[in-house]
Design a protein around this motif. Sequence first.
Motif, PDB file in Angstrom:
ATOM      1  N   SER A  85       0.738  -1.134   0.034  1.00 42.97           N
ATOM      2  CA  SER A  85       0.075  -0.083  -0.178  1.00 42.97           C
ATOM      3  C   SER A  85       0.938   1.414  -0.076  1.00 42.97           C
ATOM      4  CB  SER A  85      -0.749  -0.175   1.202  1.00 42.97           C
ATOM      5  OG  SER A  85      -1.730   1.121   1.308  1.00 42.97           O
ATOM      6  N   ASN A  86       1.878   1.381   0.970  1.00 43.40           N
ATOM      7  CA  ASN A  86       2.880   2.609   0.917  1.00 43.40           C
ATOM      8  C   ASN A  86       3.610   2.650  -0.311  1.00 43.40           C
ATOM      9  OD1 ASN A  86       3.942   4.563   2.068  1.00 43.40           O
ATOM     10  ND2 ASN A  86       4.855   3.410   3.882  1.00 43.40           N
ATOM     11  N   SER A  87       4.010   1.642  -1.025  1.00 39.12           N
ATOM     12  CA  SER A  87       4.585   1.587  -2.125  1.00 39.12           C
ATOM     13  C   SER A  87       3.837   2.500  -3.201  1.00 39.12           C
ATOM     14  CB  SER A  87       5.492   0.397  -2.523  1.00 39.12           C
ATOM     15  OG  SER A  87       6.333   0.044  -1.669  1.00 39.12           O
ATOM     16  N   LEU A  88       2.542   1.847  -3.385  1.00 39.77           N
ATOM     17  CA  LEU A  88       1.552   2.322  -4.451  1.00 39.77           C
ATOM     18  C   LEU A  88       1.078   3.728  -4.195  1.00 39.77           C
ATOM     19  CD1 LEU A  88      -0.125  -0.896  -5.206  1.00 39.77           C
ATOM     20  CD2 LEU A  88       1.970   0.140  -6.262  1.00 39.77           C
ATOM     21  N   GLY A  89       1.473   4.467  -3.280  1.00 40.99           N
ATOM     22  CA  GLY A  89       0.976   5.744  -2.818  1.00 40.99           C
ATOM     23  C   GLY A  89      -0.094   5.944  -2.183  1.00 40.99           C
ATOM     24  N   PHE A  90      -0.670   4.953  -1.271  1.00 35.95           N
ATOM     25  CA  PHE A  90      -1.399   5.187  -0.186  1.00 35.95           C
ATOM     26  C   PHE A  90      -0.704   5.173   1.054  1.00 35.95           C
ATOM     27  CE2 PHE A  90      -3.835   3.254  -3.627  1.00 35.95           C
ATOM     28  CZ  PHE A  90      -4.845   4.261  -3.783  1.00 35.95           C
ATOM     29  N   TYR A  97       8.653  -8.673  -1.895  1.00 35.95           N
ATOM     30  CA  TYR A  97      10.016  -9.134  -1.874  1.00 35.95           C
ATOM     31  C   TYR A  97       9.887 -10.617  -1.198  1.00 35.95           C
ATOM     32  CZ  TYR A  97       8.499  -6.867   2.467  1.00 35.95           C
ATOM     33  OH  TYR A  97       7.744  -6.581   3.527  1.00 35.95           O
ATOM     34  N   ILE A  98      11.188 -11.233  -1.554  1.00 43.45           N
ATOM     35  CA  ILE A  98      11.482 -12.541  -0.704  1.00 43.45           C
ATOM     36  C   ILE A  98      12.912 -12.249  -0.022  1.00 43.45           C
ATOM     37  CG2 ILE A  98       9.945 -14.080  -1.852  1.00 43.45           C
ATOM     38  CD1 ILE A  98      12.428 -14.864  -3.618  1.00 43.45           C
ATOM     39  N   SER A  99      13.286 -13.083   0.868  1.00 47.33           N
ATOM     40  CA  SER A  99      14.621 -12.929   1.448  1.00 47.33           C
ATOM     41  C   SER A  99      15.032 -13.942   2.221  1.00 47.33           C
ATOM     42  CB  SER A  99      14.707 -11.531   2.389  1.00 47.33           C
ATOM     43  OG  SER A  99      13.733 -11.675   3.598  1.00 47.33           O
ATOM     44  N   LEU A 100      16.415 -13.990   2.460  1.00 50.31           N
ATOM     45  CA  LEU A 100      16.782 -15.178   3.155  1.00 50.31           C
ATOM     46  C   LEU A 100      17.877 -14.769   4.203  1.00 50.31           C
ATOM     47  CD1 LEU A 100      17.821 -17.507  -0.072  1.00 50.31           C
ATOM     48  CD2 LEU A 100      16.488 -18.297   1.903  1.00 50.31           C
ATOM     49  N   GLY A 101      17.876 -15.155   5.283  1.00 50.68           N
ATOM     50  CA  GLY A 101      18.834 -14.829   6.362  1.00 50.68           C
ATOM     51  C   GLY A 101      18.184 -13.943   7.489  1.00 50.68           C
ATOM     52  N   TYR A 102      19.117 -13.082   8.284  1.00 52.30           N
ATOM     53  CA  TYR A 102      18.832 -12.302   9.391  1.00 52.30           C
ATOM     54  C   TYR A 102      17.459 -11.908   9.386  1.00 52.30           C
ATOM     55  CZ  TYR A 102      18.868  -8.889  12.908  1.00 52.30           C
ATOM     56  OH  TYR A 102      18.626  -8.086  14.391  1.00 52.30           O
ATOM     57  N   ASP A 103      16.781 -11.082   8.445  1.00 48.27           N
ATOM     58  CA  ASP A 103      15.656 -10.275   8.746  1.00 48.27           C
ATOM     59  C   ASP A 103      14.549 -11.409   8.613  1.00 48.27           C
ATOM     60  OD1 ASP A 103      16.066 -10.886   5.725  1.00 48.27           O
ATOM     61  OD2 ASP A 103      14.546  -9.796   5.432  1.00 48.27           O
ATOM     62  N   ALA A 104      14.476 -12.624   7.976  1.00 48.71           N
ATOM     63  CA  ALA A 104      13.452 -13.562   7.932  1.00 48.71           C
ATOM     64  C   ALA A 104      13.643 -14.359   9.445  1.00 48.71           C
ATOM     65  CB  ALA A 104      13.853 -14.603   6.854  1.00 48.71           C
ATOM     66  N   ARG A 105      14.758 -14.279   9.866  1.00 47.43           N
ATOM     67  CA  ARG A 105      14.912 -14.971  11.123  1.00 47.43           C
ATOM     68  C   ARG A 105      14.203 -14.122  12.393  1.00 47.43           C
ATOM     69  NH1 ARG A 105      20.939 -16.438  14.050  1.00 47.43           N
ATOM     70  NH2 ARG A 105      20.119 -17.823  15.697  1.00 47.43           N
ATOM     71  N   GLN A 134      13.925  -7.667  -4.462  1.00 43.40           N
ATOM     72  CA  GLN A 134      12.886  -6.724  -3.903  1.00 43.40           C
ATOM     73  C   GLN A 134      12.087  -6.302  -5.260  1.00 43.40           C
ATOM     74  OE1 GLN A 134      13.935  -3.163  -1.644  1.00 43.40           O
ATOM     75  NE2 GLN A 134      11.895  -2.769  -1.091  1.00 43.40           N
ATOM     76  N   ASN A 135      10.810  -6.225  -5.252  1.00 39.99           N
ATOM     77  CA  ASN A 135      10.135  -5.547  -6.476  1.00 39.99           C
ATOM     78  C   ASN A 135       9.674  -4.303  -6.201  1.00 39.99           C
ATOM     79  OD1 ASN A 135       8.755  -5.974  -9.129  1.00 39.99           O
ATOM     80  ND2 ASN A 135       6.914  -6.404  -7.814  1.00 39.99           N
ATOM     81  N   ILE A 136       8.918  -4.089  -4.832  1.00 42.83           N
ATOM     82  CA  ILE A 136       8.546  -2.744  -4.626  1.00 42.83           C
ATOM     83  C   ILE A 136       9.370  -1.938  -4.035  1.00 42.83           C
ATOM     84  CG2 ILE A 136       6.259  -3.696  -4.668  1.00 42.83           C
ATOM     85  CD1 ILE A 136       6.422  -3.650  -1.405  1.00 42.83           C
ATOM     86  N   VAL A 137       9.317  -0.633  -3.740  1.00 46.77           N
ATOM     87  CA  VAL A 137      10.228   0.402  -3.171  1.00 46.77           C
ATOM     88  C   VAL A 137      10.216   0.243  -1.521  1.00 46.77           C
ATOM     89  CG1 VAL A 137      10.318   2.097  -5.106  1.00 46.77           C
ATOM     90  CG2 VAL A 137       8.500   2.196  -3.387  1.00 46.77           C
ATOM     91  N   ASP A 170       8.626  -2.557 -13.890  1.00 43.62           N
ATOM     92  CA  ASP A 170       9.625  -2.572 -14.812  1.00 43.62           C
ATOM     93  C   ASP A 170       9.943  -3.877 -15.216  1.00 43.62           C
ATOM     94  OD1 ASP A 170      10.805  -2.787 -12.622  1.00 43.62           O
ATOM     95  OD2 ASP A 170      12.427  -1.470 -13.044  1.00 43.62           O
ATOM     96  N   LYS A 171       9.302  -5.021 -14.466  1.00 40.73           N
ATOM     97  CA  LYS A 171       9.523  -6.326 -14.782  1.00 40.73           C
ATOM     98  C   LYS A 171      10.952  -6.719 -14.353  1.00 40.73           C
ATOM     99  CE  LYS A 171       6.192  -6.974 -18.286  1.00 40.73           C
ATOM    100  NZ  LYS A 171       5.741  -7.565 -19.534  1.00 40.73           N
ATOM    101  N   MET A 172      11.513  -5.959 -13.334  1.00 34.29           N
ATOM    102  CA  MET A 172      13.002  -5.969 -12.935  1.00 34.29           C
ATOM    103  C   MET A 172      12.924  -6.269 -11.323  1.00 34.29           C
ATOM    104  SD  MET A 172      15.270  -5.519 -15.162  1.00 34.29           S
ATOM    105  CE  MET A 172      15.176  -4.556 -16.933  1.00 34.29           C
ATOM    106  N   LEU A 173      13.858  -7.167 -10.874  1.00 38.26           N
ATOM    107  CA  LEU A 173      14.133  -7.299  -9.601  1.00 38.26           C
ATOM    108  C   LEU A 173      15.407  -6.797  -9.043  1.00 38.26           C
ATOM    109  CD1 LEU A 173      13.071 -11.054  -8.455  1.00 38.26           C
ATOM    110  CD2 LEU A 173      11.902  -8.910  -7.849  1.00 38.26           C
TER     111      LEU A 173
END
Length: 539
Positions: free
Chosen positions: A165-170, A244-252, A398-401, A449-452
């Motif tokens: 929501s935040n990334s999309l301007g709300f 987004y997806i992630s591996l490591g500390y933040d997911a822990r 990460q995909n969104i900002v 932009d179809k980019m990660l």
Amino acid sequence: MNTIDINTQINELNVKIEEIDLTTKYISENIEKSLIIFCNPISGNQDGKIILNMMNNYISKENYRLIDYQYLQTGKTYEPIKAIFFELINKEDKEKGEKLLKYVTERCKINKEKNMEEKFWKVKTLIAGGDGTVLSMVDGFVKYGIDIGFCIFGHVPLGTGNDLSNSLGFSDHINLREGNMKDLYLILKKYYEAQFGQVDVWKIDLQLDTEEGEILVNTKNGKQPLKDENGNIIRRYMRSFINYISLGYDARVGYNFDAKRSNSRNMNKCIYCLEGLKKLCCRKTVSVKGFLESFTVFDSIENSINQESFFSEDNKNIEVNDNKDLVNNIPNINTQENNINNENIQNNNDNNIIPDKLEQKIKYKFISSETLNKDKEVITDKNQCLVLKGKPCSIIFQNIVNYMSGVKDIWGNGKDHLSVKVNQGTPEYKKKYTNKLLTMAKCQQKFDDKMLEVFTFDNGLETGLENVFKGFAKKIYHGRGPMEVKFLETPKYEKDDKTHRIYFNLDGEYFHLVKPVLLRIELNREYSNGQLPFLIGNI
């Protein structure tokens, strides 16, 4: 389609709708003035419950939560806008909403075939909940047989993070006082008047050891293995994601937070911070190099739908052969421009002849120095092996900002160089690919932009400080993929062994992975060529 066929479709649809109720008929005939809202009352704060409690006072004779806010001024005129609500944890109510949406999208299809304006064949479908609720609902709509190509989705933020929501301007939360309808009207007005754009949708294929692999979920009742609908332990997990997806500390940190979630958004943020401090001060942070063998990006010729997918049913385990060229009838696109200068990329390959099989070519391969020294990898132009610098505690795709409950533009705030190096080859070779990486690091992050964007944090302290001071992230890669993460072989799960634990974050859902083997990532072409329409606020 001729007029007779369209009229037949309309008559058949009207008959089906009238067999249900007048409310469905009204919404179907007034698509441009309707909002269909699916609400999760247990996400984050109590706002979802407050909304549904308020809506219980607006029950139509067809037993729908239906409000008419025609006296709410929209622009210069008063319009008869209708909003209809469904409760997600109520199975019967949720199915009623899905049935209504299916009928409305059938009407949308007819309106499009009649060449009507787009507003008459795009129904605004709001999902009120957390980040994880949004895409799980979209996936559910597809399974129900709803043509989501006729929906414009909106995320009403009710969860703890609400990064989408935040990334999309709300905003990242809504301001709602119980019983105050004006608050709700103002919220709905923002979504009713918003324009829409496209948001990239990605998918993962997570493969684990076929005998000992598990995906553990942390609940208030303890750790439970993820199972399918038949009660079998899942050893291959395929899901979509937007954030987004992630591996490591933040997911822990998130994994331990999961079992302590409350119904208060503010309390959840405090719990998350406390878990982060505990892991930082009391537990040794494990580098991703302890379980990550390599991260490979494949040259997919713009990753068009002509390219063989990792997820193809008849090619589930692709054998990479980097010594063969792609089939000649696929246009030759400059690979540097393809992955770096994305403004020049167009989806113009759709009409090419599609060969039975296409070889995946390695474009970039990032490995740890330990793996490089052990395997004595040789770098060639067709198999680029780049070494990850340092000992990062996490790796994020990460995909969104937004990330970590509102941290904005981590990629943009990072330094304009990638945290990788070319440590083999001639000086000319090193210079060539160093320049490519520098160009890649300066690319702007966008959600359409179809980019990660792929980056790391060196340690838990820098991960937390990113909220305040910015610029701690280390950039690795920016591009389309498809991508593949290979895991080092890890020991069998032991309760007391905390050294070899691998944690995984998927759009705010957290998992402990036991003996993972592969993680494959690519655009989800099942959704409108890799994108979904979403309402966009003030960006």
